[in-house]
Design an enzyme around this catalytic site. Sequence first.
Site, PDB file in Angstrom:
ATOM      1  N   TRP A 229      -8.393  -1.231   0.288  1.00  0.00           N
ATOM      2  CA  TRP A 229      -9.267  -0.160  -0.190  1.00  0.00           C
ATOM      3  C   TRP A 229     -10.489  -0.666  -0.954  1.00  0.00           C
ATOM      4  CZ3 TRP A 229      -9.016   4.925   0.985  1.00  0.00           C
ATOM      5  CH2 TRP A 229      -7.853   5.373   1.612  1.00  0.00           C
TER       6      TRP A 229
ATOM      7  N   ARG B  44      -5.324  11.993  12.276  1.00  0.00           N
ATOM      8  CA  ARG B  44      -6.515  12.645  12.833  1.00  0.00           C
ATOM      9  C   ARG B  44      -7.491  11.631  13.420  1.00  0.00           C
ATOM     10  NH1 ARG B  44     -11.115  11.778  10.007  1.00  0.00           N
ATOM     11  NH2 ARG B  44     -10.817  10.890   7.927  1.00  0.00           N
ATOM     12  N   SER B  45      -7.542  10.422  12.843  1.00  0.00           N
ATOM     13  CA  SER B  45      -8.476   9.388  13.257  1.00  0.00           C
ATOM     14  C   SER B  45      -7.780   8.044  13.157  1.00  0.00           C
ATOM     15  CB  SER B  45      -9.719   9.412  12.363  1.00  0.00           C
ATOM     16  OG  SER B  45     -10.587   8.338  12.648  1.00  0.00           O
TER      17      SER B  45
ATOM     18  N   ASP C  73      -8.232   3.841  14.041  1.00  0.00           N
ATOM     19  CA  ASP C  73      -8.837   2.600  14.512  1.00  0.00           C
ATOM     20  C   ASP C  73      -7.714   1.795  15.161  1.00  0.00           C
ATOM     21  OD1 ASP C  73      -9.816   0.055  14.818  1.00  0.00           O
ATOM     22  OD2 ASP C  73     -10.526  -0.168  12.758  1.00  0.00           O
TER      23      ASP C  73
ATOM     24  N   GLU D  99       0.841  -1.201   0.000  1.00  0.00           N
ATOM     25  CA  GLU D  99       0.000   0.000   0.000  1.00  0.00           C
ATOM     26  C   GLU D  99       0.875   1.249   0.000  1.00  0.00           C
ATOM     27  OE1 GLU D  99      -3.607   1.920   2.670  1.00  0.00           O
ATOM     28  OE2 GLU D  99      -1.789   1.185   3.644  1.00  0.00           O
TER      29      GLU D  99
ATOM     30  N   TYR E 254      -4.573   9.803  -0.705  1.00  0.00           N
ATOM     31  CA  TYR E 254      -3.190   9.960  -0.263  1.00  0.00           C
ATOM     32  C   TYR E 254      -2.137  10.203  -1.347  1.00  0.00           C
ATOM     33  CZ  TYR E 254      -5.007   8.130   4.158  1.00  0.00           C
ATOM     34  OH  TYR E 254      -5.718   7.953   5.307  1.00  0.00           O
TER      35      TYR E 254
ATOM     36  N   CYS F  36      -6.657   9.797   6.921  1.00  0.00           N
ATOM     37  CA  CYS F  36      -6.566   9.622   8.374  1.00  0.00           C
ATOM     38  C   CYS F  36      -5.145   9.943   8.831  1.00  0.00           C
ATOM     39  CB  CYS F  36      -6.958   8.204   8.761  1.00  0.00           C
ATOM     40  SG  CYS F  36      -8.693   7.814   8.427  1.00  0.00           S
TER      41      CYS F  36
ATOM     42  N   ARG G 230      12.558  23.279   9.499  1.00  0.00           N
ATOM     43  CA  ARG G 230      11.364  22.812  10.207  1.00  0.00           C
ATOM     44  C   ARG G 230      10.187  22.659   9.241  1.00  0.00           C
ATOM     45  NH1 ARG G 230      13.779  26.591  13.776  1.00  0.00           N
ATOM     46  NH2 ARG G 230      12.465  28.264  12.959  1.00  0.00           N
TER      47      ARG G 230
END
Length: 327
Positions: A106, A229-230, A232, A84, A148, A209, A189
């Site tokens: 996916w 951000r999220s 599982d 992936e 992505y 995510c 940075r």
Amino acid sequence: MTETLSPAKPTAPASLQGEARPRHWEWQYLDLMRHIWEHGDERVDRTGVGTRSVFGATIRFDLAGGAMPLLTTKRVYWKTATRELLWFLTGDTNIRKLCAQNVQIWTDWPLERYRRETGDAITREAFSQRIVEDATFAWLWGDLGPVYGKQWVDWPTYEPVGEGLFRKGVGINQVAQVVESLKSNPGSRRHIIEGWNVAELDSMALPPCHKTYQFHVADGKLSCLLYQRSCDLGLGFAFNMWSLAALTRMMAQQCNLEPGHAVWTGGDVHLYLNHGALVEEQLAREPAGDATLTFARRPASIFDYAIEDFEVTGYAPQAHIAAPVAV
């Protein structure tokens, strides 16, 4: 009612008690899992399944000596995760090449859309096979939108052509830019790869995510912090942590740097309510052993790695734990 677990805090394995050995990195993960299941906020989520979640968590892993953060309390199919990652680096957004490698990460999203719009109750296996065998079908039903990889290597730009009109410009390859900036200005940075393109979120099968990667050089070592951000935690984290570490190792090799740390930071970190059996089984296990990654070669660029370049040794996980994916 959903399952509850005993509040007993896990202890280090007997083999480590009384010894001056460092605690296995995976306890960070198991402690977080237990905390979420016992104390997380129960919420209604996008999928309708429901979760228990906390906001804000960090797990850090030292990549020194070729070490890699593969969970040992269940089997992680790292080759699938690597395929992936390599697919992301191509900028492709159609699942056809993934399905051809039997990578079904996916597949559920376009499959759901196909079933909804056609009424055809096709099986996942048949859908994936048709995606591989029928280019027209794959073009119609296999695209995920600008997910992505599209943002990583072809972030869209637009240039004025007069009278208030614009045309599409040359896409920005963030990955290539970061490689060059790490080589030319390691103290910057601004070594960042960003997937959260606000203008295109509605066109994506799933908004990113694992959205922001920031690289950092110190003492000749390359580290990377991922903001997700999220997450599982029961299913997705294992792949996300592996991919973070693998990308960091690849970037380090390309930039003549030693690997530093892979730092994972989650925003909404959750466990699905229908994952109780997974949680109980995994928390009953103790982590042991360490995986090591070596590269078979040094490819010409960050975009030239193949699955055969990744050689993992020392990985002896416990059995796979199956659980449903919430789409």
